[in-house]
Scaffold this motif. Sequence first.
Motif: not given
Length: 477
Positions: A32-58
């Motif tokens: 379960m911990l491994v799954w949580v790590q993966g899921r949290v990492g993916a969500l975090d990555e989504d924010v860092r790689s897409n949402a944050a740069p998109a907001e900056d660019l806008v």
Amino acid sequence: MDIRRLSGGRLGSESGRVVGVLLGLAVLGLAMLVWVQGRVGALDEDVRSNAAPAEDLVGEMQYMLARQTSALRGYLASGDTTYLRQYDSLHALERAAYPVLEVYAAALAPEASADVAEFLTLSREWHRRLLLEEIAAVGSAGARLDAPVVLLEQEIYRRALDAASGATLSIREMTRDRHMHIQRIERDARLILVFLFFLSGGIAVFISIMNGRIRALALETEERRMEVQSAMDRTERAVAARQHLIRGFTHDVKNPLNVADGYADLLRLGLRGELPAEQAVVIGKIRTAIRGAVEIIDTLLEINRVESGGLKLELQSVDLAKLAEDVLEEHAWIAAAAGLELIFRDPGRAIIVLTDPDRVRQVLKNLLANAVKYTPSPGKVKVQLDFARESGHPGWVKILVTDTGPGIASEEQERVFYEFYRVPGASVPGQGLGLTISQRIAHLLGGEITLRSVPGQGATFELWLPMHRAAAARVRW
Ligand code: ADP
């Protein structure tokens, strides 16, 4: 069977099972911990790689739009073409940012993605509708900031800025959603971990209680085993003592009795002088009593032989129908003398059984003798053979001896097989050993004698015999 070893093995396997369960839970927690790590990492990555740069660019593009519009206004106010060049270079920068923002937008949540797309459309629209030539004309004619062309430019510019703010808000909303999602996952994971922790503890406590119980049970079983063992030892000693006693009987009692009988016979024969008739009668009674005692001793000796395994069976294929008929014939005159009708239900065919014919004959004689002895005249004694198939015992045959005598009360039916037991008030003399020896021999033959009787309606003794060894192995009496 060593119960201590058995219970020890059971305890060992129990603790193995506990360790297994706890390990399983640990693996579950880890997975379960491994799954949580993966899921949290993916969500975090989504924010860092897409949402944050998109907001900056806008934000940057919003800033570029502001600078472009101020460049145009500068031109409209002053007619200085430097402002137009400034607008051009800023527009080129903005155009270069479009595809980058489009890539980010594609990876955003649908709502944010739609808002960014709208912002891009309005931005492009603003540039398309700018009608730069007219602005240039307006600019060269002198500053007029309320000209319709300027108002139009301002209107679309305002909408583009609104769209940019909307896109920024949606991206922030999406980022907030992602963060809340991450928090939710982490909180749930913590709850599950706490639950797993308490579950493991609970299981460990439960198993240790069970282990304690099993240990107590094992101890109790061991005590019982020892009790049974000592009872068996006592019985063995008692049987050995009894056999010893009976052997002693033969020598110390039976022989002198035979000698006494011999002397009594000498007197009866008149070898020590002629006896008066009255004394001859007394001598006769003495001899009957002596023979009765010898008979009891002989029966006891036989029981002893059966118990000690001294009686060897001689198995052969026997026609049970023929055997029963022969025994019946031997008893015909006794039955006739007793005023009884003796009936044999002939099965009409041979019934071949692998058994010891002498022993079967001995048991059948006892049963028949009892039936004749205890049935008052006029009465009937019937012998018949029956396959026990119907009663759920395939491969078995039984010989039934039925009489019309007084019967045996249900509470006495077990006791009549005990040694020396006679139903209280039995009208005919006897020793209470006939059924005992018969039952022991039936057991030796692999069978059993059972009794059915309703007092006042006669009795039926059934001698059950296995027809072959395999049948005997299938049934436990
Ligand atoms: P014995 O006949 O010498 O007394 P048994 O062991 O043969 O000894 O029988 C035990 C008792 O069972 C008898 O004393 C008698 O009371 C009872 N019994 C045996 N067979 C019958 C029968 N056919 N009908 C009624 N009672 C019987």
